[in-house]
Design a protein around this motif. Sequence first.
Motif, PDB file in Angstrom:
ATOM      1  N   PRO A 100       0.765  -1.305   0.034  1.00  0.00           N
ATOM      2  CA  PRO A 100       0.001  -0.048   0.016  1.00  0.00           C
ATOM      3  C   PRO A 100       0.712   1.288   0.025  1.00  0.00           C
ATOM      4  O   PRO A 100       0.545   2.127  -0.879  1.00  0.00           O
ATOM      5  CB  PRO A 100      -0.898  -0.013   1.302  1.00  0.00           C
ATOM      6  CG  PRO A 100      -0.812  -1.567   1.556  1.00  0.00           C
ATOM      7  CD  PRO A 100       0.479  -2.046   1.138  1.00  0.00           C
ATOM      8  N   VAL A 164      -2.757 -11.330  -3.141  1.00  0.00           N
ATOM      9  CA  VAL A 164      -2.812  -9.944  -3.047  1.00  0.00           C
ATOM     10  C   VAL A 164      -1.840  -9.125  -3.889  1.00  0.00           C
ATOM     11  O   VAL A 164      -2.374  -8.168  -4.658  1.00  0.00           O
ATOM     12  CB  VAL A 164      -2.407  -9.559  -1.361  1.00  0.00           C
ATOM     13  CG1 VAL A 164      -2.424  -8.188  -1.449  1.00  0.00           C
ATOM     14  CG2 VAL A 164      -3.423 -10.062  -0.504  1.00  0.00           C
ATOM     15  N   ARG A 167      -3.199 -10.176  -7.879  1.00  0.00           N
ATOM     16  CA  ARG A 167      -4.332  -9.444  -8.050  1.00  0.00           C
ATOM     17  C   ARG A 167      -4.183  -7.982  -8.466  1.00  0.00           C
ATOM     18  O   ARG A 167      -4.621  -7.421  -8.961  1.00  0.00           O
ATOM     19  CB  ARG A 167      -5.600  -9.424  -6.983  1.00  0.00           C
ATOM     20  CG  ARG A 167      -6.831  -8.806  -6.965  1.00  0.00           C
ATOM     21  CD  ARG A 167      -7.744  -9.623  -6.113  1.00  0.00           C
ATOM     22  NE  ARG A 167      -8.888  -8.700  -5.967  1.00  0.00           N
ATOM     23  CZ  ARG A 167      -9.027  -7.536  -5.221  1.00  0.00           C
ATOM     24  NH1 ARG A 167      -8.096  -6.968  -4.701  1.00  0.00           N
ATOM     25  NH2 ARG A 167     -10.256  -6.875  -5.030  1.00  0.00           N
ATOM     26  N   SER A 168      -3.543  -7.395  -7.447  1.00  0.00           N
ATOM     27  CA  SER A 168      -3.208  -5.746  -7.449  1.00  0.00           C
ATOM     28  C   SER A 168      -2.574  -5.254  -8.747  1.00  0.00           C
ATOM     29  O   SER A 168      -2.921  -4.381  -9.241  1.00  0.00           O
ATOM     30  CB  SER A 168      -2.269  -5.370  -6.314  1.00  0.00           C
ATOM     31  OG  SER A 168      -2.984  -5.694  -5.007  1.00  0.00           O
ATOM     32  N   PHE A 188      -6.684   3.636  -4.798  1.00  0.00           N
ATOM     33  CA  PHE A 188      -7.942   2.778  -4.514  1.00  0.00           C
ATOM     34  C   PHE A 188      -7.196   1.315  -4.276  1.00  0.00           C
ATOM     35  O   PHE A 188      -7.744   0.691  -3.530  1.00  0.00           O
ATOM     36  CB  PHE A 188      -8.665   3.044  -5.970  1.00  0.00           C
ATOM     37  CG  PHE A 188      -9.872   1.444  -5.942  1.00  0.00           C
ATOM     38  CD1 PHE A 188     -11.130   1.726  -4.865  1.00  0.00           C
ATOM     39  CD2 PHE A 188      -9.442   0.402  -6.537  1.00  0.00           C
ATOM     40  CE1 PHE A 188     -11.879   0.601  -4.995  1.00  0.00           C
ATOM     41  CE2 PHE A 188     -10.428  -0.552  -6.551  1.00  0.00           C
ATOM     42  CZ  PHE A 188     -11.748  -0.397  -5.658  1.00  0.00           C
ATOM     43  N   VAL A 189      -6.389   0.980  -5.074  1.00  0.00           N
ATOM     44  CA  VAL A 189      -5.909  -0.688  -5.021  1.00  0.00           C
ATOM     45  C   VAL A 189      -5.028  -0.532  -3.617  1.00  0.00           C
ATOM     46  O   VAL A 189      -5.103  -1.476  -2.936  1.00  0.00           O
ATOM     47  CB  VAL A 189      -5.008  -0.875  -6.009  1.00  0.00           C
ATOM     48  CG1 VAL A 189      -4.239  -2.226  -5.780  1.00  0.00           C
ATOM     49  CG2 VAL A 189      -5.756  -0.845  -7.403  1.00  0.00           C
ATOM     50  N   ASN A 191      -5.515   1.138  -0.863  1.00  0.00           N
ATOM     51  CA  ASN A 191      -6.534   1.058   0.164  1.00  0.00           C
ATOM     52  C   ASN A 191      -7.233  -0.162   0.273  1.00  0.00           C
ATOM     53  O   ASN A 191      -7.506  -0.643   1.297  1.00  0.00           O
ATOM     54  CB  ASN A 191      -7.566   2.266   0.122  1.00  0.00           C
ATOM     55  CG  ASN A 191      -7.205   3.649   0.219  1.00  0.00           C
ATOM     56  OD1 ASN A 191      -6.309   3.896   1.177  1.00  0.00           O
ATOM     57  ND2 ASN A 191      -7.660   4.489  -0.432  1.00  0.00           N
ATOM     58  N   ASP A 192      -7.524  -0.702  -1.178  1.00  0.00           N
ATOM     59  CA  ASP A 192      -8.054  -2.072  -0.853  1.00  0.00           C
ATOM     60  C   ASP A 192      -7.037  -3.348  -0.360  1.00  0.00           C
ATOM     61  O   ASP A 192      -7.434  -4.075   0.491  1.00  0.00           O
ATOM     62  CB  ASP A 192      -8.409  -2.473  -2.383  1.00  0.00           C
ATOM     63  CG  ASP A 192      -9.005  -3.956  -2.622  1.00  0.00           C
ATOM     64  OD1 ASP A 192     -10.114  -4.001  -1.741  1.00  0.00           O
ATOM     65  OD2 ASP A 192      -8.580  -4.490  -3.367  1.00  0.00           O
ATOM     66  N   VAL A 193      -5.884  -3.055  -0.622  1.00  0.00           N
ATOM     67  CA  VAL A 193      -4.838  -3.929  -0.218  1.00  0.00           C
ATOM     68  C   VAL A 193      -4.691  -3.864   1.310  1.00  0.00           C
ATOM     69  O   VAL A 193      -4.629  -4.854   2.215  1.00  0.00           O
ATOM     70  CB  VAL A 193      -3.333  -3.846  -0.752  1.00  0.00           C
ATOM     71  CG1 VAL A 193      -2.262  -4.671  -0.032  1.00  0.00           C
ATOM     72  CG2 VAL A 193      -3.171  -4.181  -2.332  1.00  0.00           C
ATOM     73  N   ARG A 194      -4.746  -2.435   1.919  1.00  0.00           N
ATOM     74  CA  ARG A 194      -4.566  -2.514   3.404  1.00  0.00           C
ATOM     75  C   ARG A 194      -5.798  -3.016   3.996  1.00  0.00           C
ATOM     76  O   ARG A 194      -5.545  -3.416   5.138  1.00  0.00           O
ATOM     77  CB  ARG A 194      -4.516  -0.886   3.445  1.00  0.00           C
ATOM     78  CG  ARG A 194      -4.326  -0.326   4.778  1.00  0.00           C
ATOM     79  CD  ARG A 194      -3.852   0.998   4.988  1.00  0.00           C
ATOM     80  NE  ARG A 194      -2.605   1.241   4.481  1.00  0.00           N
ATOM     81  CZ  ARG A 194      -2.024   2.498   4.682  1.00  0.00           C
ATOM     82  NH1 ARG A 194      -2.617   3.659   4.800  1.00  0.00           N
ATOM     83  NH2 ARG A 194      -0.827   2.485   4.233  1.00  0.00           N
ATOM     84  N   GLU A 195      -7.026  -2.929   3.318  1.00  0.00           N
ATOM     85  CA  GLU A 195      -8.088  -3.609   4.209  1.00  0.00           C
ATOM     86  C   GLU A 195      -7.967  -5.070   4.184  1.00  0.00           C
ATOM     87  O   GLU A 195      -8.554  -5.748   5.064  1.00  0.00           O
ATOM     88  CB  GLU A 195      -9.500  -3.095   3.199  1.00  0.00           C
ATOM     89  CG  GLU A 195     -10.643  -3.586   3.640  1.00  0.00           C
ATOM     90  CD  GLU A 195     -11.055  -3.010   5.280  1.00  0.00           C
ATOM     91  OE1 GLU A 195     -11.934  -3.641   5.932  1.00  0.00           O
ATOM     92  OE2 GLU A 195     -10.465  -2.017   5.561  1.00  0.00           O
ATOM     93  N   ILE A 196      -7.415  -5.599   2.927  1.00  0.00           N
ATOM     94  CA  ILE A 196      -7.410  -7.115   3.069  1.00  0.00           C
ATOM     95  C   ILE A 196      -6.395  -7.722   3.921  1.00  0.00           C
ATOM     96  O   ILE A 196      -6.456  -8.554   4.619  1.00  0.00           O
ATOM     97  CB  ILE A 196      -6.870  -7.626   1.478  1.00  0.00           C
ATOM     98  CG1 ILE A 196      -7.885  -7.482   0.657  1.00  0.00           C
ATOM     99  CG2 ILE A 196      -6.461  -9.023   1.759  1.00  0.00           C
ATOM    100  CD1 ILE A 196      -7.646  -7.524  -0.710  1.00  0.00           C
TER     101      ILE A 196
END
Length: 304
Positions: A100, A164, A167-168, A188-189, A191-196
Amino acid sequence: MKKMPRRLSSLSTRLIERLIPKMWLKRYEVFIYSAGINFLAVEYLVVSFLVGIIGALVVDLFLTKLYALAAFLALFLGMAFGYPYWKITKRIEEMEKMLPDAFFYLASSLRAGISFSEALEELTTAKFGALTEEFKKTVAEIKKGRSTVEALRAFAIRNRKSTVIYRSMMIIIEAIERGAPMSDILVFVGNDVREILRIKKERKASTGMQVMFFIVTSGFIGPLILGIVSQVMGAMSTGEITFPIDTIKTILLGFVVLQAIVSGLGIGVIREGKFSAGLKYSLLLVVMGVVIFQGASNFQIGGL
């Protein structure tokens, strides 16, 4: 005398090259290369084999040949596959943790007005651990004439073991091909990785008690009880009632090992959602279980 180890090593490498298909050796070489081990596949297999032999000889001095064989298999498999797998896992975890921040760094560089390729090159000067090394490889490929998309796709394929990262990178590649605003996509990606990663961390924390239960029961309490049971049965053997103690001990030891393997695989599913992740736990529990069982079955309890 100095030529003897060299001859032995060359004979071992030739033997392995003849026994193992070249395709398998190439795959194994990629495996240890991903782990950062600077050996050829054949050389590392020889080293693992020698470690197993040395360990088996030491065990044979104190225990039976069956335990020596088990020690050889454990050390060889642990050295040849367990250690590289552990290094790869640690490396992937480090890269996922830094991903991230790397994406946010790229986004800020793009917003400063530089191109994506220049932003990638600037990223190679930042300190993101193993992730920086991967981006250096990507930049080097771009400088050699490879397109940015192909270089990033190679990045994703090299790290395919991490869903992770893979996919990113594939999302970013698709965004480049479609001409999407890269700075927004990267944020966006990221933040998505950080949430995962946050969800993964919460999952590990919430399953801590179950994992401890498996470790305590399969690695300590179960082997301890079975070791004491084998000792009690040996003490109960009299002139009228006799038990095949050696056979019983072997059966109980086999049960300890089987229980440890199954429990380790279960921990992998609970903790990380896949059986392969439980192999390291299985190996740990097998070693714990065998040591506790042997100690309990040989320790003299008062009156027995």
